[in-house]
Design an enzyme around this catalytic site. Structure first.
Site, PDB file in Angstrom:
ATOM      1  CE1 TYR A  56      -4.310  -3.492   5.600  1.00 41.06           C
ATOM      2  CE2 TYR A  56      -4.472  -4.588   7.730  1.00 41.06           C
ATOM      3  CZ  TYR A  56      -3.957  -4.525   6.447  1.00 41.06           C
ATOM      4  OH  TYR A  56      -3.083  -5.482   6.019  1.00 41.06           O
ATOM      5  CE1 TYR A 116      -3.877  -2.189   0.433  1.00 41.56           C
ATOM      6  CE2 TYR A 116      -2.649  -3.183   2.235  1.00 41.56           C
ATOM      7  CZ  TYR A 116      -3.709  -3.207   1.356  1.00 41.56           C
ATOM      8  OH  TYR A 116      -4.599  -4.237   1.390  1.00 41.56           O
ATOM      9  CG  ASN A 148     -15.331   4.285   5.054  1.00 45.77           C
ATOM     10  OD1 ASN A 148     -16.386   4.872   5.276  1.00 45.77           O
ATOM     11  ND2 ASN A 148     -15.208   3.404   4.078  1.00 45.77           N
ATOM     12  CG  ASN A 192     -12.070   1.495   6.190  1.00 36.50           C
ATOM     13  OD1 ASN A 192     -11.691   2.588   5.760  1.00 36.50           O
ATOM     14  ND2 ASN A 192     -12.679   0.614   5.425  1.00 36.50           N
ATOM     15  CG  HIS A 213      -6.860   4.730   0.916  1.00 36.53           C
ATOM     16  ND1 HIS A 213      -7.699   5.820   1.030  1.00 36.53           N
ATOM     17  CD2 HIS A 213      -7.484   3.728   1.593  1.00 36.53           C
ATOM     18  CE1 HIS A 213      -8.764   5.494   1.731  1.00 36.53           C
ATOM     19  NE2 HIS A 213      -8.656   4.234   2.095  1.00 36.53           N
TER      20      HIS A 213
END
Length: 188
Positions: free
Chosen positions: A67, A18, A115, A69, A23
């Site tokens: 993570y 990631y 989120n 969220n 993000h």
């Protein structure tokens, strides 16, 4: 430890897969600041955290290891551990409602459908915390939002994305040195 002028927390997802995604722009801003200020981040509970000085101000940098969220768990834990007033927190996130290359700093606000921000607000029990949104654009086909945010910037987007990250770093430093109003006046 004396109370820092600011604890800047960059949201994202943990793991190498990631690292370069849209993000994770919050993590990327903290990584840039860590290098600029020579602050090393150390593992602490469910975050990487480092402390240093900018001008005459104590500043903290953090990236949750949760993570996106579930970011609120790490943010609330850091706030409690350091007994920080809410106005000393700054949460940095990606925002697909802003064009690539733009940033927006606000002292409070809604999650705007993000989120990670929603979970931070839930765990802090308030939306009265500062947030710095870094635009990632929204040029994706309907139903492909997740693929878009979890992919890297395109070659065409990279220069604007880099500029926005640098502006975000400068906004954090302005907020630490002066205050959020000075940073908003300069960068919004």
């Amino acid at each position: 430890m004396s109370t820092p002028s600011l604890l800047a927390i960059g949201l994202g997802n943990p793991g190498a897969e990631y690292e370069d995604t849209r993000h994770n722009v919050g993590h990327q801003v903290i990584d840039g600041l860590s290098g600029r200020l020579d602050i090393s981040l150390q593992h602490q509970s469910d975050a990487l955290v480092g402390w240093g000085r900018y001008v005459d101000q104590k500043i903290g940098l953090a990236v949750p290891l949760t993570y996106m969220n579930r970011s609120g768990d790490a943010v609330a834990g850091l706030r409690a551990h350091y007994d920080l007033p809410i106005d000393r927190l700054l949460v940095i996130v990606d925002d697909l409602h802003l064009p690539v290359g733009t940033i927006r700093l606000r002292p409070t606000g809604s999650s705007g459908g993000h989120n990670g921000l929603a979970h931070v607000a839930q765990r802090l029990g308030t939306t009265e915390f500062s947030r710095l949104r870094v635009g990632i654009g929204n040029d994706f086909p309907e139903g492909r939002q997740s693929d878009y945010v979890l992919s890297p910037f395109t070659d065409e987007q990279r220069p604007a994305a880099r500029s926005a990250r640098e502006d975000a770093e400068d906004a954090v430093l302005t907020m630490a040195r002066d205050d959020i109003d000075a940073a908003m006046n300069r960068f919004n």
